[in-house]
Design an enzyme around this catalytic site. Structure first.
Site, short mmCIF file in Angstrom:
data_model
loop_
_atom_site.label_atom_id
_atom_site.label_comp_id
_atom_site.label_asym_id
_atom_site.label_seq_id
_atom_site.Cartn_x
_atom_site.Cartn_y
_atom_site.Cartn_z
CG ASN A 9 -1.72 1.24 1.38
OD1 ASN A 9 -1.82 2.03 0.45
ND2 ASN A 9 -2.33 1.43 2.55
CE LYS A 11 0.12 3.44 4.88
NZ LYS A 11 -0.12 3.62 6.29
CG HIS A 95 -5.90 1.51 5.07
ND1 HIS A 95 -5.50 2.47 5.98
CD2 HIS A 95 -4.83 0.71 4.88
CE1 HIS A 95 -4.23 2.24 6.31
NE2 HIS A 95 -3.80 1.17 5.65
CD GLU A 97 -3.31 5.32 6.68
OE1 GLU A 97 -3.28 5.45 5.44
OE2 GLU A 97 -2.36 4.83 7.33
CD GLU A 167 -3.51 -3.02 7.22
OE1 GLU A 167 -2.40 -3.26 6.73
OE2 GLU A 167 -4.10 -1.94 7.04
N GLY A 173 2.18 1.94 10.73
CA GLY A 173 3.08 3.09 10.60
C GLY A 173 3.75 3.49 11.91
CB SER A 212 5.06 -2.01 12.08
OG SER A 212 4.57 -0.70 12.31
C1 PEP Z 1 -0.78 -0.08 5.90
O1 PEP Z 1 -0.70 1.05 5.43
O2 PEP Z 1 -1.74 -0.79 5.63
C2 PEP Z 1 0.31 -0.55 6.77
C3 PEP Z 1 0.22 -1.75 7.29
O3 PEP Z 1 1.34 0.33 6.97
P1 PEP Z 1 2.77 -0.01 7.68
O4 PEP Z 1 3.27 -1.28 7.07
O5 PEP Z 1 3.62 1.17 7.34
O6 PEP Z 1 2.52 -0.16 9.14
#
Ligand code: PEP
Length: 252
Positions: A9, A11, A95, A97, A167, A173, A212
């Site tokens: 992703n 973003k 997601h 976000e 997630e 992040g 992460s």
């Molecule tokens: C994500 O954006 O879905 C995500 C898991 O980000 P990160 O790997 O940076 O934690």
């Protein structure tokens, strides 16, 4: 046997120049037949260019979001048919976000899942609890609610043709991943919820972990029986990290 997926992703990152460099590095380092399905999800405006760059490669393309409606007066939105038209196979829906920053409800996300599925896209449904939910012992309640709304609207068969990504919001992040045991516990729970509707579909449904994931922790996370690959944010923007993560994926 479930074929794992490793999806990046991106973003709201990248530029035409940066994307071309990243793709060049990914294609140079990716084995001809990777052990997982590889997906990249760039911002909408770069999809068409990425479709060209990734043609005949091991990488599939995904959108980061989709409109719940098919077409019409929805300024700023992009439909499932449009994503298909420019070469997407996958699309991320729900997601955290989108849920938190843009106040997307469980119901809207279920409609997005349905719209994507109806157009032949593979929706990647993100579910996961916030830190306060986990600390209050509400992880299962939150994840079950997010899942059930989609199961109710779309059914177990449609969910199983898509992908679920667990997630935990506190891991996205932040550099603080869920432990393999924490991911396994919730992902086994997700599979059990689907199994309550249809055991055969549940056994075949791909459930990814996201939050992460890095080259240094992917192997132990992906070794868990109910972790069928990952949804990768930050580490998907670095070719060597993403390829190293991809190399740890194994059929489960
Ligand atoms: C994500 O954006 O879905 C995500 C898991 O980000 P990160 O790997 O940076 O934690």
């Amino acid at each position: 046997m479930r074929h794992p997926i490793v999806a990046g992703n991106w973003k709201m990152h990248g530029s035409r120049v940066e994307n071309a460099r990243l793709v060049e590095e990914l294609l140079a380092g990716c084995p001809a037949t990777p052990a997982a399905a590889c997906v990249v999800c760039p911002p909408f405006v770069y999809l068409q260019e990425l479709a060209r760059l990734l043609r005949d490669s091991a990488f599939s393309l995904g959108g980061q979001d989709v409109c719940a409606d098919a077409q019409g007066a929805f300024t700023g939105e992009v439909s499932a048919a449009m994503l298909k038209d420019v070469g997407c196979e996958y699309v991320i829906v729900g997601h955290s976000e989108r849920r938190l920053l843009y106040r997307e409800s469980d119901q809207l996300i279920a409609r997005k899942f349905a719209a994507a599925h109806a157009r032949g896209l593979i929706p990647i449904l993100c579910v996961g609890e916030q830190l306060a939910d986990r600390e209050a012992g509400r992880t299962r309640e939150v994840v079950a609610r997010q899942l059930e709304v989609v199961l109710e609207l779309c059914g177990a068969s449609a969910l199983g043709q898509g992908v679920v990504a667990y997630e935990p919001v506190w891991a996205i992040g932040t550099g603080r991943n869920a432990t393999p045991e924490q991911a396994q516990e919730v992902q086994a729970f997700i599979r059990a919820r689907i199994a309550a509707r249809d055991a055969r579909i549940a056994a075949a449904t791909r459930i990814l972990y996201g939050g992460s994931v890095k080259a240094g922790n992917a192997a132990e996370l992906f070794a868990m029986p109910d972790v069928d690959g990952g949804l990768i944010g930050g580490a998907s923007l670095k070719a060597d990290e993403f390829l190293a993560i991809l190399a740890t994926a194994r059929p489960g």
